[in-house]
Design a protein around this motif. Sequence first.
Motif, PDB file in Angstrom:
ATOM      1  N   ASP A 180       0.809  -1.220   0.000  1.00  0.00           N
ATOM      2  CA  ASP A 180       0.000   0.000   0.000  1.00  0.00           C
ATOM      3  C   ASP A 180       0.844   1.273   0.000  1.00  0.00           C
ATOM      4  O   ASP A 180       0.319   2.377   0.174  1.00  0.00           O
ATOM      5  N   ASN A 201       2.325   3.247  -2.201  1.00  0.00           N
ATOM      6  CA  ASN A 201       2.032   4.375  -3.086  1.00  0.00           C
ATOM      7  C   ASN A 201       0.731   5.078  -2.708  1.00  0.00           C
ATOM      8  O   ASN A 201       0.646   6.313  -2.782  1.00  0.00           O
ATOM      9  N   GLN A 202      -0.276   4.309  -2.291  1.00  0.00           N
ATOM     10  CA  GLN A 202      -1.519   4.946  -1.852  1.00  0.00           C
ATOM     11  C   GLN A 202      -1.294   5.791  -0.603  1.00  0.00           C
ATOM     12  O   GLN A 202      -1.824   6.909  -0.491  1.00  0.00           O
ATOM     13  N   VAL A 203      -0.489   5.269   0.329  1.00  0.00           N
ATOM     14  CA  VAL A 203      -0.207   6.015   1.559  1.00  0.00           C
ATOM     15  C   VAL A 203       0.582   7.281   1.232  1.00  0.00           C
ATOM     16  O   VAL A 203       0.266   8.383   1.724  1.00  0.00           O
ATOM     17  N   ASP A 263       0.677   8.916  -1.599  1.00  0.00           N
ATOM     18  CA  ASP A 263      -0.201   9.847  -2.314  1.00  0.00           C
ATOM     19  C   ASP A 263      -1.052  10.652  -1.335  1.00  0.00           C
ATOM     20  O   ASP A 263      -1.249  11.870  -1.502  1.00  0.00           O
ATOM     21  N   THR A 264      -1.547   9.981  -0.315  1.00  0.00           N
ATOM     22  CA  THR A 264      -2.349  10.687   0.690  1.00  0.00           C
ATOM     23  C   THR A 264      -1.506  11.711   1.430  1.00  0.00           C
ATOM     24  O   THR A 264      -1.914  12.868   1.608  1.00  0.00           O
TER      25      THR A 264
END
Length: 326
Positions: free
Chosen positions: A129, A131-133, A135-136
């Motif tokens: 996860d 990249n999602q983290v 990005d946030t």
Amino acid sequence: MSDDLHDSDAVLGASALRRRFLETGADDDLPIADAHQHFFDVDRNHYPWLSDKPVDNFRYGNYDKIRRTFLPDDYFRATGRHRVVKTVLIEAEWNPADPLGELQWVEALAHDQGFPHAMSAQVWLDRDDVNQVLDTYARHPLVKGVRHKPTAVARHEYSSGFTAPGSMRDPAWRDGYAGLGPRALLFELQVNWWHFGEAAELARDFPQTQIVINHTGLPADRSDDGLRAWRLALETVAREGNVHLKISGICVPGQRWSVEGNGPVVRTAIDVFGTHRCSFASNYPVDTVVDDMTDIFDGFKAIARAYSVEDRLRLFYDNTARVYDL
């Protein structure tokens, strides 16, 4: 810092405090941007190392003293007369299953109480996860960087070719790290100094990412041999221009913080990195296991009197404000 002093400093502002200190050079006028501190709420949030069974290898020994809630009011009671006007909160090993939960909690705290002014958040660079983290985090102005403590071993187990899952040479870990630069996120590096060869490689391979070394490289071995080897390791990583050093976390278990004991460590760190690439920090409340914050900042100020007024301001305020864009 008393509530009255804290309130008056908030009204006066960092810029005015800077100008006054440059005029007077008085320790009591010195504004501080604390480059490394934590807030905990153990009643509302889950921190495995605080909420569950204590870890066995904590570097200061028994840490029952800090397994409690610690919020801005507690922090400013601890600062005493010191003029802390900005702080950088470093992730507090929140439940790793929910790294974004800490961001939400810290943002609410900053909105309600005005502190902290910046945050380095939890991430797991080798997790699916990542990249999602990231990005946030990149969408939230409070977040300036991230921390993931890389895999490390004891000094007697270390060799120059060391690699392991989760280490700075692990391809999966480095793939996640590669995502920091494009998102303008710095990296908080907390690792023992004998791993600084790997850190230098990381700095060279990803030159657009700022590395901020935590806790002076953890110079726990105060023998002559230990301090010589620590200095050589500092010199290795200091050759890379994208590395900054936080002078903090240098308490010795069972000993009060003292200029005699810690002065050589502080002076060596500044000698190697220079006054433009170091920041003083409290590591509070963690260092309360060993000493009071007033004693720690008193010690830093006593050691720093050997430097110019301008350099003292850099070490206590300006460098942190620049690195974390405060």
